[in-house]
Structure formats: structure tokens, C-alpha cells
Design a protein around this motif. Structure first.
Motif, PDB file in Angstrom:
ATOM      1  N   LYS A  30       2.730  14.013  -2.673  1.00  0.00           N
ATOM      2  CA  LYS A  30       1.470  13.278  -2.759  1.00  0.00           C
ATOM      3  C   LYS A  30       0.543  13.766  -1.666  1.00  0.00           C
ATOM      4  N   VAL A  31      -0.716  13.949  -2.015  1.00  0.00           N
ATOM      5  CA  VAL A  31      -1.704  14.494  -1.087  1.00  0.00           C
ATOM      6  C   VAL A  31      -2.812  13.471  -0.892  1.00  0.00           C
ATOM      7  N   GLY A  32      -3.179  13.248   0.372  1.00  0.00           N
ATOM      8  CA  GLY A  32      -4.281  12.338   0.660  1.00  0.00           C
ATOM      9  C   GLY A  32      -5.594  12.866   0.124  1.00  0.00           C
ATOM     10  N   ALA A  33      -6.428  11.959  -0.336  1.00  0.00           N
ATOM     11  CA  ALA A  33      -7.700  12.350  -0.936  1.00  0.00           C
ATOM     12  C   ALA A  33      -8.790  11.403  -0.482  1.00  0.00           C
ATOM     13  N   PRO A  34     -10.015  11.919  -0.301  1.00  0.00           N
ATOM     14  CA  PRO A  34     -11.123  11.043   0.088  1.00  0.00           C
ATOM     15  C   PRO A  34     -11.564  10.171  -1.072  1.00  0.00           C
ATOM     16  N   ALA A  35     -12.322   9.140  -0.746  1.00  0.00           N
ATOM     17  CA  ALA A  35     -12.854   8.246  -1.779  1.00  0.00           C
ATOM     18  C   ALA A  35     -14.155   8.846  -2.304  1.00  0.00           C
ATOM     19  N   ARG A  36     -14.099   9.398  -3.502  1.00  0.00           N
ATOM     20  CA  ARG A  36     -15.283  10.000  -4.104  1.00  0.00           C
ATOM     21  C   ARG A  36     -16.035   8.964  -4.929  1.00  0.00           C
ATOM     22  N   VAL A  37     -17.333   9.154  -5.033  1.00  0.00           N
ATOM     23  CA  VAL A  37     -18.181   8.217  -5.780  1.00  0.00           C
ATOM     24  C   VAL A  37     -17.769   8.215  -7.247  1.00  0.00           C
ATOM     25  N   GLY A  38     -17.593   7.008  -7.789  1.00  0.00           N
ATOM     26  CA  GLY A  38     -17.251   6.870  -9.201  1.00  0.00           C
ATOM     27  C   GLY A  38     -15.766   6.759  -9.477  1.00  0.00           C
ATOM     28  N   LEU A  39     -14.919   7.078  -8.496  1.00  0.00           N
ATOM     29  CA  LEU A  39     -13.479   6.963  -8.705  1.00  0.00           C
ATOM     30  C   LEU A  39     -13.058   5.494  -8.770  1.00  0.00           C
ATOM     31  N   VAL A  40     -12.063   5.200  -9.585  1.00  0.00           N
ATOM     32  CA  VAL A  40     -11.498   3.860  -9.652  1.00  0.00           C
ATOM     33  C   VAL A  40     -10.401   3.767  -8.590  1.00  0.00           C
ATOM     34  N   ALA A  41     -10.539   2.805  -7.690  1.00  0.00           N
ATOM     35  CA  ALA A  41      -9.604   2.690  -6.570  1.00  0.00           C
ATOM     36  C   ALA A  41      -8.221   2.283  -7.067  1.00  0.00           C
ATOM     37  N   PRO A  42      -7.171   3.086  -6.782  1.00  0.00           N
ATOM     38  CA  PRO A  42      -5.815   2.709  -7.193  1.00  0.00           C
ATOM     39  C   PRO A  42      -5.189   1.655  -6.281  1.00  0.00           C
ATOM     40  N   ILE A  43      -5.764   1.458  -5.091  1.00  0.00           N
ATOM     41  CA  ILE A  43      -5.247   0.476  -4.128  1.00  0.00           C
ATOM     42  C   ILE A  43      -6.419  -0.206  -3.440  1.00  0.00           C
ATOM     43  N   ASP A  44      -6.136  -1.278  -2.716  1.00  0.00           N
ATOM     44  CA  ASP A  44      -7.144  -1.921  -1.882  1.00  0.00           C
ATOM     45  C   ASP A  44      -7.404  -1.051  -0.655  1.00  0.00           C
ATOM     46  N   VAL A  45      -8.679  -0.918  -0.296  1.00  0.00           N
ATOM     47  CA  VAL A  45      -9.061  -0.136   0.884  1.00  0.00           C
ATOM     48  C   VAL A  45      -9.558  -1.103   1.949  1.00  0.00           C
ATOM     49  N   ILE A  46      -8.845  -1.145   3.070  1.00  0.00           N
ATOM     50  CA  ILE A  46      -9.197  -2.037   4.173  1.00  0.00           C
ATOM     51  C   ILE A  46      -9.536  -1.200   5.396  1.00  0.00           C
ATOM     52  N   VAL A  47     -10.710  -1.433   5.942  1.00  0.00           N
ATOM     53  CA  VAL A  47     -11.135  -0.727   7.151  1.00  0.00           C
ATOM     54  C   VAL A  47     -10.628  -1.506   8.357  1.00  0.00           C
ATOM     55  N   PRO A  48      -9.810  -0.886   9.205  1.00  0.00           N
ATOM     56  CA  PRO A  48      -9.237  -1.615  10.343  1.00  0.00           C
ATOM     57  C   PRO A  48     -10.258  -1.808  11.457  1.00  0.00           C
ATOM     58  N   PRO A  49     -10.079  -2.822  12.295  1.00  0.00           N
ATOM     59  CA  PRO A  49     -10.982  -3.011  13.434  1.00  0.00           C
ATOM     60  C   PRO A  49     -10.727  -1.950  14.503  1.00  0.00           C
ATOM     61  N   GLY A  50     -11.759  -1.733  15.319  1.00  0.00           N
ATOM     62  CA  GLY A  50     -11.607  -0.762  16.407  1.00  0.00           C
ATOM     63  C   GLY A  50     -12.850   0.085  16.572  1.00  0.00           C
ATOM     64  N   ASN A  51     -12.786   0.960  17.557  1.00  0.00           N
ATOM     65  CA  ASN A  51     -13.915   1.836  17.859  1.00  0.00           C
ATOM     66  C   ASN A  51     -14.021   2.924  16.806  1.00  0.00           C
ATOM     67  N   THR A  52     -15.228   3.104  16.254  1.00  0.00           N
ATOM     68  CA  THR A  52     -15.436   4.101  15.211  1.00  0.00           C
ATOM     69  C   THR A  52     -15.855   5.455  15.773  1.00  0.00           C
ATOM     70  N   GLY A  53     -16.333   5.482  17.018  1.00  0.00           N
ATOM     71  CA  GLY A  53     -16.818   6.732  17.590  1.00  0.00           C
ATOM     72  C   GLY A  53     -18.214   7.108  17.140  1.00  0.00           C
ATOM     73  N   LEU A  54     -18.841   6.250  16.324  1.00  0.00           N
ATOM     74  CA  LEU A  54     -20.198   6.533  15.843  1.00  0.00           C
ATOM     75  C   LEU A  54     -21.221   5.953  16.810  1.00  0.00           C
ATOM     76  N   ASP A  55     -22.358   6.621  16.898  1.00  0.00           N
ATOM     77  CA  ASP A  55     -23.413   6.140  17.785  1.00  0.00           C
ATOM     78  C   ASP A  55     -24.138   4.959  17.149  1.00  0.00           C
ATOM     79  N   PRO A  56     -24.859   4.173  17.937  1.00  0.00           N
ATOM     80  CA  PRO A  56     -25.510   2.947  17.425  1.00  0.00           C
ATOM     81  C   PRO A  56     -26.487   3.185  16.285  1.00  0.00           C
ATOM     82  N   SER A  57     -26.992   4.412  16.114  1.00  0.00           N
ATOM     83  CA  SER A  57     -27.938   4.672  15.019  1.00  0.00           C
ATOM     84  C   SER A  57     -27.272   4.589  13.646  1.00  0.00           C
ATOM     85  N   GLN A  58     -25.929   4.566  13.614  1.00  0.00           N
ATOM     86  CA  GLN A  58     -25.210   4.538  12.331  1.00  0.00           C
ATOM     87  C   GLN A  58     -24.893   3.120  11.855  1.00  0.00           C
TER      88      GLN A  58
END
Length: 322
Positions: free
Chosen positions: A109-137
Motif C-alpha cells: 500500500k502506498v500513501g497518496a495525497p488527497a486530490r480534489v474530487g476523490l471519495v475519501a475511503p477513511i475519515d481525515v482528522i488534522v491533529p493539533p500542533g504547530n503547522t510551521g506555516l506563517d500567519p499569512s496562511q
């Protein structure tokens, strides 16, 4: 330069290959190949090489080849494969252990990004924590209603957020956010959905059954058959012992209630005539068990008496106060 092979020749070669596999193998795994790349498929073929063959192709062509081959050979069992060829599926012909082959396929099994239009086979949960993105994002997080805060010049997610639910289509905002966070939430590979074994078709979950599971299910079936046979007075091998016991109870009841008797009934009649005999029979084993404890205590007491006294100064012939 090798001559170019026509489409007709390719179809003939494919039909011949499929027919040869149907003649050689009696076990086939039907696997869904959605979002499986060519490199990934090649790795699976390499891992299974030796006792298994992976065959992909158009469903209409495979159905036609199976149907014609069944008519030519008289093998009607392979027709069960036709109903299984729905969607983007492939066939894994194998001579090995079905469970082991299924587990080997699941490893790739190979990891794959979430592409637009794909039907999610599982629930996607974003974990808490530092994202490393600057405040403009922060606009991405605001659109998706994700609570954030600025910590040391970067955006930090405060609480875990269920971004995509299983069965929902991936939107552009969700796909962009997951890409920025470097999250590849999905994994794809060949998924075995049905198992064909010499004409029988069943779910791959059956392969996970152990001997204990089979024994338990068999015992449950025997119990149900026995109950039904006893309820309708129909003799079966499972119900026969219970029927004999019930019949013996009925005969014994008749003997007790009448003058008719037989050796085993005489003993029961003696107990009924003199209940004290029954009390003696019950008390005898109990007395034997309780008598063992005093005997053990007496043996220990005897051992204590036999132990020599401790040596003292008197044994040396003088006293400390002489």
C-alpha cells in the motif's frame, strides 16, 4: 525493428493467456485496483512471482474469454467469475495459500495525497500542533473553521479537527490545506474483495477464521440440530444420547410408580424406602475427605515429638554457674 503488433493479435494473445490460466489454476482472488499505479502493480507481481500470476484487463474482454472457454471445455464452474468482474478489478491466479497471498498483497500500500474530487475511503482528522506555516496562511484555516492561534510566528492548530468524513468528496480547500501540511491521508493498493476456489465464491473474511472459530460454529450447529430433533422427536446422531437418557428416566419413573422393577431401579427404590441410606452414601466421601486433615495433623505432631532436643551447656558436663 520488430513489427508492430495489431490490436487483434493482442486480443488473441490475451485470450490465450487467460484460457491457459483458467486451465492451470483453480484458485483466483478478485482484487479492486482503484488508484493503483503501474510501479506499485509491478512490485506486487514481483512479490507473488513463483506461485501466483496477476492479470489485469478490460472486463468485457475477460467476460467474453471466460464464457467462450467455458463452452469449449464444459467447465461451468468458471462462469462464477463473470459476476465478480465489476469495476476496476484484476484477477490473481494462485496455487499458494489464499490467506498468505492475500496478506502479501495487502503489504503493498502506498500513501497518496488527497486530490480534489476523490471519495475519501477513511475519515481525515488534522491533529493539533504547530503547522510551521506563517500567519499569512490563516485564511485556509478560517475557511474550514479550524481553530488556530499564532505561536512564535507560526500558525498552531488548537484542537483536532475532522476535516473530511469517510465517503465525502475531497474539496479544493481541503486538498490545498492537506498539501500545505504535508499530510498524505490515503493509502491505496490492491484490495481483495472476493475469493474463487474451484467454483465456490466467498468473502476474504472467511480466510481469517481459525480452527477454534470453526469448532465453535460447528458445535453451535450441532446444538441447534439437537434441540430441533428433541423438539420434534426426530432421531439423529446428535440427539440419540439425549433421547436414550430421557427414555431411561421415563422407564425409571414407571418402575418407581409400579411394582415393575429391574436392577438399577431396585437401588433407587431402596433409597426412596430408606432415605437414611442416601444420607450415608453422601456422607461417606465427605468423611473420607475430612478424615485426611486430622491424620495429617497427627503425623505432624508425631514428627515434632521425634525431633531431638536442642544441645545445651549440660551436654558438655558443666554448668555456667558451677
Amino acid at each position: 525493428m520488430a513489427p508492430k503488433v495489431s490490436k487483434a493479435d493482442k486480443k488473441i494473445a490475451y485470450d490465450k493467456k487467460l484460457c491457459n490460466l483458467l486451465d492451470e489454476y483453480t484458485q483466483v482472488l478478485v482484487a479492486v485496483a482503484d488508484n493503483v499505479g503501474s510501479t506499485q502493480l509491478q512490485n506486487i507481481r514481483s512479490a507473488l512471482r513463483g506461485d501466483s500470476v496477476v492479470l489485469m484487463g478490460k472486463n468485457t474482454m475477460m467476460k467474453r474469454s471466460i464464457r467462450i472457454h467455458s463452452e469449449n471445455t464444459g467447465n461451468k464452474a468458471i462462469l462464477a467469475l463473470i459476476d465478480l468482474l465489476v469495476g476496476n478489478v484484476g484477477l490473481i491466479f494462485t496455487k499458494g495459500d489464499l490467506k498468505e497471498v492475500t496478506e502479501e498483497v495487502a503489504k503493498f500500500k502506498v500513501g497518496a495525497p488527497a486530490r480534489v474530487g476523490l471519495v475519501a475511503p477513511i475519515d481525515v482528522i488534522v491533529p493539533p500542533g504547530n503547522t510551521g506555516l506563517d500567519p499569512s496562511q490563516t485564511s485556509f484555516f478560517q475557511v474550514l473553521n479550524i481553530p488556530t492561534k499564532i505561536n512564535k510566528g507560526t500558525v498552531e492548530i488548537v484542537t483536532p479537527v475532522e476535516l473530511i468524513k469517510k465517503g465525502d468528496k475531497v474539496g479544493s480547500s481541503e486538498a490545498a490545506l492537506l498539501s500545505k501540511l504535508g499530510i498524505r491521508p490515503f493509502s491505496y493498493g490492491l484490495v481483495v474483495t472476493k475469493v474463487y476456489d474451484n467454483g465456490s465464491v466467498f468473502s476474504p473474511e472467511v480466510l481469517d477464521l481459525t480452527e477454534d472459530d470453526l469448532i465453535g460454529k460447528f458445535a453451535m450447529g450441532v446444538s441447534m440440530v439437537t434441540s430441533l430433533a428433541l423438539a420434534i422427536s426426530y432421531p439423529t446422531l446428535a440427539a440419540a444420547p439425549h433421547m436414550f437418557i430421557n427414555a431411561y428416566k421415563n422407564v425409571l419413573a414407571v418402575a418407581v410408580a409400579t411394582d415393575y422393577s429391574f436392577p438399577l431401579a431396585d437401588k433407587v427404590k431402596d433409597y426412596l424406602a430408606d432415605p437414611s441410606k442416601f444420607a450415608v452414601a453422601v456422607a461417606a466421601p465427605a468423611a473420607a475427605g475430612s478424615g485426611a486433615a486430622p491424620a495429617a495433623a497427627a503425623a505432624k505432631e508425631e514428627e515434632k515429638k521425634e525431633e531431638p532436643a536442642d544441645e545445651s551447656d549440660d551436654d558438655l558436663g558443666f554448668s555456667l554457674f558451677d
